[in-house]
Design an enzyme around this catalytic site. Structure first.
Site, PDB file in Angstrom:
ATOM      1  N   LEU A 575       0.839  -1.207   0.000  1.00  0.00           N
ATOM      2  CA  LEU A 575       0.000   0.000   0.000  1.00  0.00           C
ATOM      3  C   LEU A 575       0.869   1.251   0.000  1.00  0.00           C
ATOM      4  O   LEU A 575       0.475   2.285  -0.500  1.00  0.00           O
ATOM      5  CB  LEU A 575      -0.904   0.019   1.246  1.00  0.00           C
ATOM      6  CG  LEU A 575      -2.020  -1.022   1.289  1.00  0.00           C
ATOM      7  CD1 LEU A 575      -2.746  -0.960   2.626  1.00  0.00           C
ATOM      8  CD2 LEU A 575      -3.008  -0.787   0.158  1.00  0.00           C
ATOM      9  N   GLY A 578       6.190   3.575   4.618  1.00  0.00           N
ATOM     10  CA  GLY A 578       6.199   4.557   5.694  1.00  0.00           C
ATOM     11  C   GLY A 578       7.618   4.870   6.104  1.00  0.00           C
ATOM     12  O   GLY A 578       8.572   4.317   5.541  1.00  0.00           O
ATOM     13  N   GLY A 579       7.747   5.741   7.057  1.00  0.00           N
ATOM     14  CA  GLY A 579       9.062   6.151   7.516  1.00  0.00           C
ATOM     15  C   GLY A 579       9.819   5.004   8.167  1.00  0.00           C
ATOM     16  O   GLY A 579      11.037   5.001   8.224  1.00  0.00           O
ATOM     17  N   PHE A 580       9.103   4.020   8.637  1.00  0.00           N
ATOM     18  CA  PHE A 580       9.789   2.962   9.379  1.00  0.00           C
ATOM     19  C   PHE A 580       9.411   1.581   8.875  1.00  0.00           C
ATOM     20  O   PHE A 580       9.419   0.624   9.605  1.00  0.00           O
ATOM     21  CB  PHE A 580       9.483   3.081  10.870  1.00  0.00           C
ATOM     22  CG  PHE A 580       8.085   3.525  11.128  1.00  0.00           C
ATOM     23  CD1 PHE A 580       7.050   2.610  11.088  1.00  0.00           C
ATOM     24  CD2 PHE A 580       7.804   4.862  11.358  1.00  0.00           C
ATOM     25  CE1 PHE A 580       5.768   3.010  11.291  1.00  0.00           C
ATOM     26  CE2 PHE A 580       6.508   5.272  11.569  1.00  0.00           C
ATOM     27  CZ  PHE A 580       5.491   4.350  11.531  1.00  0.00           C
ATOM     28  N   GLY A 581       9.031   1.483   7.624  1.00  0.00           N
ATOM     29  CA  GLY A 581       8.756   0.168   7.076  1.00  0.00           C
ATOM     30  C   GLY A 581       7.685   0.192   6.015  1.00  0.00           C
ATOM     31  O   GLY A 581       7.102   1.228   5.727  1.00  0.00           O
ATOM     32  N   MET A 582       7.452  -0.998   5.441  1.00  0.00           N
ATOM     33  CA  MET A 582       6.488  -1.102   4.360  1.00  0.00           C
ATOM     34  C   MET A 582       5.086  -1.318   4.928  1.00  0.00           C
ATOM     35  O   MET A 582       4.906  -1.882   5.992  1.00  0.00           O
ATOM     36  CB  MET A 582       6.841  -2.294   3.469  1.00  0.00           C
ATOM     37  CG  MET A 582       8.211  -2.190   2.830  1.00  0.00           C
ATOM     38  SD  MET A 582       8.303  -0.823   1.656  1.00  0.00           S
ATOM     39  CE  MET A 582       7.466  -1.548   0.255  1.00  0.00           C
ATOM     40  N   ASP A 691       3.255  14.263  14.380  1.00  0.00           N
ATOM     41  CA  ASP A 691       3.502  14.159  12.941  1.00  0.00           C
ATOM     42  C   ASP A 691       2.216  14.379  12.155  1.00  0.00           C
ATOM     43  O   ASP A 691       1.849  13.590  11.287  1.00  0.00           O
ATOM     44  CB  ASP A 691       4.140  12.802  12.610  1.00  0.00           C
ATOM     45  CG  ASP A 691       4.907  12.848  11.296  1.00  0.00           C
ATOM     46  OD1 ASP A 691       5.118  13.972  10.766  1.00  0.00           O
ATOM     47  OD2 ASP A 691       5.269  11.777  10.788  1.00  0.00           O
TER      48      ASP A 691
END
Ligand SMILES: *[C@@H]1O[C@H](CO)[C@@H](O)[C@H](O)[C@H]1NC(C)=O
Ligand SMILES: *[C@@H]1O[C@H](CO)[C@@H](O)[C@H](O)[C@H]1NC(C)=O
Ligand SMILES: *[C@@H]1O[C@H](CO)[C@@H](O)[C@H](O)[C@H]1NC(C)=O
Ligand SMILES: *[C@@H]1O[C@H](CO)[C@@H](O)[C@H](O)[C@H]1NC(C)=O
Ligand SMILES: *[C@@H]1O[C@H](CO)[C@@H](O)[C@H](O)[C@H]1NC(C)=O
Ligand SMILES: *[C@@H]1O[C@H](CO)[C@@H](O)[C@H](O)[C@H]1NC(C)=O
Ligand SMILES: *[C@@H]1O[C@H](CO)[C@@H](O)[C@H](O)[C@H]1NC(C)=O
Ligand SMILES: *[C@@H]1O[C@H](CO)[C@@H](O)[C@H](O)[C@H]1NC(C)=O
Ligand SMILES: *[C@@H]1O[C@H](CO)[C@@H](O)[C@H](O)[C@H]1NC(C)=O
Ligand SMILES: *[C@@H]1O[C@H](CO)[C@@H](O)[C@H](O)[C@H]1NC(C)=O
Ligand SMILES: *[C@@H]1O[C@H](CO)[C@@H](O)[C@H](O)[C@H]1NC(C)=O
Length: 870
Positions: A575, A578-582, A691
């Site tokens: 989808l 993100g900043g820290f993973g898929m 954020d």
């Protein structure tokens, strides 16, 4: 200048002809109480209004019936000739069943009429629930007075209380309630007390029900310097929400000297009074081609609105959307002809209201229900047990003590003393619903039956006194265990009661006082307050939640990595990143779509924070927050499983090819603001999102917006460098400078980021664009505004399809959110409120367009509504 006082002389008079009797209409929701009426005379139909009045005796337990003497020169219609007077008690209250959150017109009538032959008209206070409504002074209003207020009910019962303030005895003649639409007569805060309601005519007739479907009472009013216009044509009122009766609209006044303004003045009762005026106008003179009627409306030096041109044979209502304070002791409302107008100003009817604030919240509703059931089950009739149990504090019910946190927090009942009250029967089960009760004293009565088990389950109870009753059986073991832990229990003087569960030997006297260990209590309390709590309130008040919303509590939350692989079909569909993973698409049990975020492993410290975060997030639940469905925590595999949001994020939609309307944008802004407000004030300790940005505002299949990634940035700063705990988190462009510079985080940082998002919504411009005169969006908007270039600030894709007042207000709001100093920024509750107002004015515009009408009526003549370019 004359004032309007004299219009009130005649309202009670029977010469009360209603022009055309309609068929008896729907009186749905009306409550008509003839106070003091004997039960055998009740009900009856009052002939002039065709309203059915009933006796008040079912709504109040105190007071006595009286009948007024004939007042020379005045004739009263029946409901106002009887009365109830209150020789006993300080506060006497009516309790009426109403629909909660409904706007009501509440009318109370008072006539002294020397019913007691003492010739001493009373003066007393009138309360609605725990708040004062007004003072009734029949020494001044010798012919009686009609008090009216438009008030939104807060619960399903409404208490109207008469409070003795001196030596005289309060009286009341009639009490009338009429439900109104919920979208009319709504002030910014408080309720609207009627100052006057007149229609401009030279006739003498009062208009009320059934001509006025809401039974508002319209008094005739005329000044010698006016000329009355009258039409035999009908005036269309179907497009106006206020249901103004046609009989009130077929006449209008204009100044007799066409060059003079039209002035209406009235006295200010208290210097601090704030007013709302509702002007109902329709052009009732057929206009020739070369005629124009145009005027401005002013109220004192600071408030003006216009120009206004009443529509031909069509009523419109104008009112100030923010309250107005009058200059000095008299209010002057002026209608001033504009230079271009060939005709003088015109007005058909006007209402004026004074704002009454209702700051004191009522006692906790569950406590009220419980104490009233206790009252009923013991058949208590204590004179002070009327109205709200705890507030105002001076009218606290006998035998209760309450907790008073502050005026806006509902009070709780802390102790109940019914000792020596001659009560019989069992210990009432309703007592267990007083969940904050610390002390219960039922001593010296004639209570029978057993000592109930539920007393042991009431965790707040510290003292129970059951001495001197006729209780039998044995004291439950659970209660005895509580005594060991510090509960004080007195069961002395109950000959048939024994204090141990075995109960072989009869013990007459049992006193088991154990002082609670204050230390351990303190520990418990601090543990409780340390727990993270969010008030569960979102779903009940926010739109768009399906009633079948499954309870998160009951669902499985922790998933294995194998399950995660299964639900994402081996991470088949990505989808996003993100900043820290898929982020992958997933499906739980084949029916619930989810978004699965696989977290890239970073550090051991990150893991610990992940766990606390998960626990925290599972508790947060609000319809405008993307909820966490579950998580995976298996060695190297950490995953967060969220609700799937079918329509992607706001950023995508703003930059996409289709255009989002201004209404859609406002709705999304409101949703996101509600989500943030919840994090800030619904959660304790508050959660700072850190954020907020347009790509974190997600849209579900209904286009309801939900905030994503809240709280996460605390443990997972962008880039996974969570071990640098002092690192300032956030996204460039959205990041609050003050926080960046001081490193001190507060919820106002979110307000800043939200302001940036709002600017994006309004302008659809990139947050940072190095090719612009001013790269940052906030700087750029400020720059454009100082140049007076408003048109180019708005997203050109909107093609001007928005209410400019609404857009302006949103723009101003956004600019206050991005103020450099966090102290100057509003809080999220204010933001929500302002955005709702923007939505209201935009909705008004679209409604007007749909009905193809030219006059934009629902505008304020308050000076604060049309912002000027700064
Ligand atoms: C009361 O009514 C009488 C008779 O109509 C009138 O003369 C008098 O002025 C009224 N008093 C007040 C204070 O309105
Ligand atoms: C009143 O005005 C509305 C809207 O302008 C219109 O739809 C309606 O037909 C009018 N009614 C009458 C009786 O003229
Ligand atoms: C109307 O008012 C104007 C301005 O006060 C005055 O000059 C004029 O004489 C008035 N006309 C009449 C007919 O009273
Ligand atoms: C408007 O027109 C009418 C005739 O249609 C005329 O009698 C009148 O003087 C005109 N009024 C003005 C102000 O021009
Ligand atoms: C009427 O109001 C408009 C708009 O507020 C203003 O431009 C105009 O000067 C006002 N005219 C008068 C006569 O006050
Ligand atoms: C009108 O505005 C001035 C300046 O803002 C203020 O001092 C004054 O109190 C206001 N008057 C009223 C009646 O609000
Ligand atoms: C007054 O009328 C003139 C001529 O019709 C027009 O040019 C002007 O704009 C009008 N002024 C206002 C304030 O409407
Ligand atoms: C007491 O609370 C229970 C459970 O919440 C409820 O079912 C019951 O109706 C309540 N009783 C009263 C008198 O409110
Ligand atoms: C009242 O108390 C509550 C809870 O302690 C607090 O959140 C709220 O801000 C207080 N309100 C006022 C007006 O002091
Ligand atoms: C208490 O109640 C019992 C049973 O109803 C009755 O026999 C007894 O007289 C009562 N005692 C008092 C002191 O009222
Ligand atoms: C219980 O009530 C009795 C009689 O009213 C009183 O004498 C006694 O002090 C009370 N005990 C406690 C612990 O309150």
């Amino acid at each position: 200048m004359k004032n309007l006082r004299r219009v009130f002389l005649s309202f009670l008079i029977l010469s009360f002809c209603i022009f055309n009797f309609l068929q008896a209409q729907d009186q749905q929701g009306f409550i008509n109480l003839d106070c003091g009426l004997q039960a055998n005379e009740s009900p009856y139909t009052e002939p002039t209004t065709k309203l059915t009045f009933t006796s008040d005796s079912d709504y109040i337990n105190t007071g006595k019936s009286g009948r007024i003497q004939n007042v020379p020169g005045l004739e009263y219609i029946k409901p106002y000739t009887g009365l109830r007077y209150f020789p006993d008690g300080v506060r006497n209250c009516y309790t009426l069943n109403v629909v909660q959150d409904t706007n009501y017109l509440i009318v109370a009538m008072f006539t002294y009429g020397n019913y007691d032959n003492l010739d001493t008209p009373p003066k007393f206070d009138l309360y609605l629930g725990p708040n004062i409504w007004t003072t009734v002074d029949l020494q001044i209003k010798v012919n009686g007075t009609r008090e009216e207020i438009i008030h939104v009910t807060r619960s399903t019962s409404l208490q109207v209380c008469l409070v003795k303030t001196g030596t005289t005895t309060p009286v009341i003649s009639a009490l009338e309630l009429r439900p109104l639409r919920n979208d009319i007569y709504i002030p910014q805060s408080g309720s609207l007390k009627t100052r006057f309601r007149v229609y401009l005519t030279d006739s003498k007739d009062i208009v009320r029900y059934p001509v006025d479907v809401h039974d508002r009472l319209w008094s005739p009013f005329f000044m010698p310097e006016w000329k009355i216009l009258r039409t035999s044509l009908s005036v269309n009122n179907s497009d106006d929400d206020y249901d103004i009766p046609e009989d009130v609209l077929v006449t209008a006044a204009t100044p007799a000297n066409v060059s003079l303004p039209m002035t209406i003045s009235w006295n200010v009762e208290k210097p601090a009074d704030l007013f709302y005026a509702y002007l109902h106008g329709a052009e009732i003179q057929p206009l020739r081609d070369n005629d124009t009627r145009e005027f401005n409306i002013t109220a004192g030096p600071n408030v003006s609105y216009g120009p206004v041109s009443p529509e031909e044979f069509q009523v419109n209502t104008l009112y100030n959307t923010s309250p107005v304070k009058c200059d000095g002791v008299v209010c002057h409302l002026q209608l001033i002809r504009t230079p271009n107008s060939t005709l003088p100003p015109l007005l058909n009817a006007i209402e004026a209201f004074v704002v009454v604030e209702f700051p004191q919240s009522e006692t906790n509703a569950d406590d009220v229900v419980a104490i009233k059931s206790i009252e009923t089950s013991y058949g208590l009739s204590r004179i002070s047990w009327q109205g709200d149990p705890c507030v105002p504090q001076q009218f606290l019910w006998d035998g209760l003590t309450c907790e008073y946190t502050n005026i806006s927090t509902p009070s709780r009942i802390l102790s109940l003393d019914l000792s020596s009250s001659e009560i019989t029967g069992i210990i009432a089960p309703d007592i267990q619903n007083l969940t904050q009760l610390r002390k219960l004293d039922l001593s010296s009565n004639n209570l029978t039956g057993g000592v109930p088990e539920f007393l042991a389950k009431m965790n707040s109870l510290l003292v129970i006194n059951l001495s001197g009753n006729n209780l039998s059986g044995s004291v439950p073991q659970a209660l005895l265990d509580k005594v060991k832990k510090g509960l004080t229990l007195n069961i002395q003087g109950n000959p048939n009661l024994c204090s141990s569960s075995s109960c072989n030997k009869k013990i007459n006297r049992t006193m088991l006082p154990v002082i609670a260990s204050l230390a351990s209590l303190g520990v418990i309390i601090s543990v409780i307050t340390l727990l993270f709590v969010c008030i569960k309130r979102g779903p009940s008040i926010v739109k768009g939640l399906s009633p079948s919303q499954p309870s998160i509590e009951t669902k499985k939350r922790r998933y294995t990595y194998t399950e995660v692989l299964a639900m994402t079909n081996n991470m088949e569909r990505v989808l996003g990143k993100g900043g820290f993973g898929m982020v992958y698409h997933g499906n739980i049990n084949g029916n619930e779509e989810v978004a699965v975020k696989l977290l890239s492993q970073s550090s051991a410290q990150g893991y610990k924070e992940f766990k606390t975060e998960v626990e925290l997030l599972l508790r947060v639940y609000h319809t405008n927050l993307v909820s966490l469905v579950g998580y995976c925590d298996e060695k190297d595999h950490l995953a967060l499983i969220y609700q799937y949001m079918a329509n992607g994020d706001l950023k995508q939609h703003l930059s996409g090819s289709s255009t989002m309307s201004w209404v859609d944008r406002l709705n999304i802004a409101i949703d996101a603001a509600l989500g943030l407000e919840y994090l800030h004030i619904g959660c304790k300790p508050l959660i700072v999102h850190r954020d907020v940005k347009s790509s974190n505002i997600l849209l579900d299949d209904q286009f309801q917006a939900k905030l994503a990634d809240f709280g996460l940035s605390r443990s997972f700063p962008v880039g996974g460098e969570s071990h640098v705990s002092t690192l300032v988190a956030g996204t460039p462009g959205y990041l609050d400078h003050e926080y960046y510079q001081t490193n001190r985080l507060s919820e106002k940082s979110d307000v800043y980021s939200f302001g940036v998002v709002l600017l994006e919504i309004i302008t659809n411009k990139p947050v940072i664009d190095q090719t612009r005169e001013k790269p940052h969006i906030a700087e750029w908007v400020k720059f454009m505004l100082t140049r007076g270039d408003i048109k180019n600030v708005m997203d050109p894709k909107l093609q001007g399809m928005y209410d400019s007042g609404s857009a302006w207000k949103a723009l101003e709001l956004a600019m206050t959110c991005v103020y450099h100093s966090s102290l100057d920024r509003p809080n999220m509750s204010h933001v929500v409120h302002e955005l709702k107002e923007c939505l209201m004015s935009e909705n008004k515009r679209t409604r007007d367009i749909n009905s193809k009408r030219s006059l934009d009526i629902n505008l304020s003549f308050g000076s604060d509504v049309n912002p000027k370019a700064r």
